[in-house]
Design a protein around this motif. Structure first.
Motif, mmCIF file in Angstrom:
data_model
loop_
_atom_site.group_PDB
_atom_site.id
_atom_site.type_symbol
_atom_site.label_atom_id
_atom_site.label_comp_id
_atom_site.label_asym_id
_atom_site.label_seq_id
_atom_site.Cartn_x
_atom_site.Cartn_y
_atom_site.Cartn_z
ATOM 1 N N HIS A 16 0.794 -1.304 0.136
ATOM 2 C CA HIS A 16 0.021 0.029 -0.003
ATOM 3 C C HIS A 16 0.965 1.324 0.032
ATOM 4 N N GLY A 17 0.608 2.012 -1.061
ATOM 5 C CA GLY A 17 1.154 3.397 -0.744
ATOM 6 C C GLY A 17 0.700 4.322 0.243
ATOM 7 N N SER A 18 1.826 4.949 0.979
ATOM 8 C CA SER A 18 1.427 5.821 2.275
ATOM 9 C C SER A 18 0.528 7.077 1.797
ATOM 10 N N GLN A 19 0.740 7.192 0.631
ATOM 11 C CA GLN A 19 -0.132 8.781 0.149
ATOM 12 C C GLN A 19 -1.269 8.107 -0.774
ATOM 13 N N ASP A 20 -1.766 7.129 -0.644
ATOM 14 C CA ASP A 20 -2.837 6.688 -1.339
ATOM 15 C C ASP A 20 -3.979 7.311 -1.106
ATOM 16 N N GLU A 21 -4.560 8.205 -2.047
ATOM 17 C CA GLU A 21 -5.664 9.412 -2.090
ATOM 18 C C GLU A 21 -7.104 8.681 -2.277
ATOM 19 N N ILE A 22 -7.090 7.225 -2.534
ATOM 20 C CA ILE A 22 -8.354 6.620 -2.785
ATOM 21 C C ILE A 22 -8.812 5.652 -1.603
ATOM 22 N N PRO A 24 -7.912 4.450 1.839
ATOM 23 C CA PRO A 24 -7.057 4.651 3.198
ATOM 24 C C PRO A 24 -6.083 3.823 3.813
ATOM 25 N N VAL A 25 -4.726 4.004 4.033
ATOM 26 C CA VAL A 25 -3.813 3.189 4.203
ATOM 27 C C VAL A 25 -4.074 2.659 5.533
ATOM 28 N N ARG A 26 -4.870 3.348 6.266
ATOM 29 C CA ARG A 26 -5.239 2.500 7.686
ATOM 30 C C ARG A 26 -6.163 1.424 7.481
ATOM 31 N N MET A 27 -6.658 1.215 6.189
ATOM 32 C CA MET A 27 -7.495 -0.019 6.051
ATOM 33 C C MET A 27 -6.228 -1.345 5.839
ATOM 34 N N SER A 28 -5.318 -1.004 5.011
ATOM 35 C CA SER A 28 -4.342 -2.120 4.919
ATOM 36 C C SER A 28 -3.588 -2.350 6.347
ATOM 37 N N ARG A 29 -3.409 -1.228 7.004
ATOM 38 C CA ARG A 29 -2.477 -1.301 8.380
ATOM 39 C C ARG A 29 -3.416 -2.386 9.139
ATOM 40 N N HIS A 30 -4.667 -2.041 9.237
ATOM 41 C CA HIS A 30 -5.553 -2.643 10.108
ATOM 42 C C HIS A 30 -5.712 -4.400 9.543
ATOM 43 N N TRP A 38 -0.226 -14.305 8.856
ATOM 44 C CA TRP A 38 -0.496 -14.745 7.670
ATOM 45 C C TRP A 38 0.010 -13.800 6.697
ATOM 46 N N LEU A 39 -0.302 -12.561 6.441
ATOM 47 C CA LEU A 39 -0.007 -11.480 5.597
ATOM 48 C C LEU A 39 1.261 -10.780 5.972
ATOM 49 N N GLU A 40 2.194 -10.379 5.134
ATOM 50 C CA GLU A 40 3.145 -9.422 5.218
ATOM 51 C C GLU A 40 2.638 -8.287 4.612
ATOM 52 N N TYR A 41 3.146 -7.171 5.445
ATOM 53 C CA TYR A 41 2.568 -5.797 4.926
ATOM 54 C C TYR A 41 3.597 -4.991 4.557
ATOM 55 N N LEU A 42 3.539 -4.375 3.436
ATOM 56 C CA LEU A 42 4.691 -3.435 2.762
ATOM 57 C C LEU A 42 3.887 -2.209 2.633
ATOM 58 N N GLU A 43 4.658 -1.045 3.271
ATOM 59 C CA GLU A 43 3.855 0.171 2.967
ATOM 60 C C GLU A 43 5.212 0.945 2.159
ATOM 61 N N ILE A 44 4.592 1.513 0.953
ATOM 62 C CA ILE A 44 5.717 1.999 0.213
ATOM 63 C C ILE A 44 5.668 3.700 0.545
ATOM 64 N N PRO A 45 6.495 4.177 1.091
ATOM 65 C CA PRO A 45 6.459 5.631 1.641
ATOM 66 C C PRO A 45 6.356 6.468 0.282
ATOM 67 N N ALA A 47 4.054 6.959 -2.016
ATOM 68 C CA ALA A 47 3.627 6.296 -3.188
ATOM 69 C C ALA A 47 2.074 6.601 -2.976
ATOM 70 N N ASP A 48 1.323 6.769 -4.275
ATOM 71 C CA ASP A 48 0.011 7.025 -4.219
ATOM 72 C C ASP A 48 -0.843 5.962 -4.762
ATOM 73 N N HIS A 49 -2.086 5.630 -5.122
ATOM 74 C CA HIS A 49 -3.067 4.710 -5.366
ATOM 75 C C HIS A 49 -2.455 4.068 -6.585
ATOM 76 N N ASN A 50 -1.490 4.614 -7.488
ATOM 77 C CA ASN A 50 -1.220 4.155 -8.645
ATOM 78 C C ASN A 50 0.205 3.596 -8.622
ATOM 79 N N PHE A 51 0.673 3.340 -7.533
ATOM 80 C CA PHE A 51 2.174 3.043 -7.576
ATOM 81 C C PHE A 51 2.622 2.021 -8.039
#
Length: 68
Positions: A16-22, A24-30, A38-45, A47-51
């Motif tokens: 998930h891109g940290s600057q996703d405008e569509i 919310p990054v909190r949804m992926s964090r949650h 089970w899931l690995e999480y990678l936040e791309i500093p 990056a927007d929705h189209n990263f």
């Protein structure tokens, strides 16, 4: 849901891109926190929705890492 109770679970990754405008990054964090075993999480500093279009080689590398 039966899939959540199985002992063997497929590996998954959330990117998930940290600057996703569509979406919310909190949804992926949650989701990542809820299913941390089970899931690995990678936040791309920065990056927007189209990263995916700007980080194709990075994403491919991470997906290949997950498959090994």
């Amino acid at each position: 849901d039966k899939i959540w109770s199985k002992k063997e679970r497929p590996q998954g990754m959330i990117m998930h891109g940290s600057q996703d405008e569509i979406v919310p990054v909190r949804m992926s964090r949650h989701m990542a926190a809820t299913y941390s075993g089970w899931l690995e999480y990678l936040e791309i500093p920065g990056a927007d929705h189209n990263f995916i279009y700007d980080h194709q080689s990075f994403i491919t590398e991470k997906m290949m890492d997950l498959s090994h």
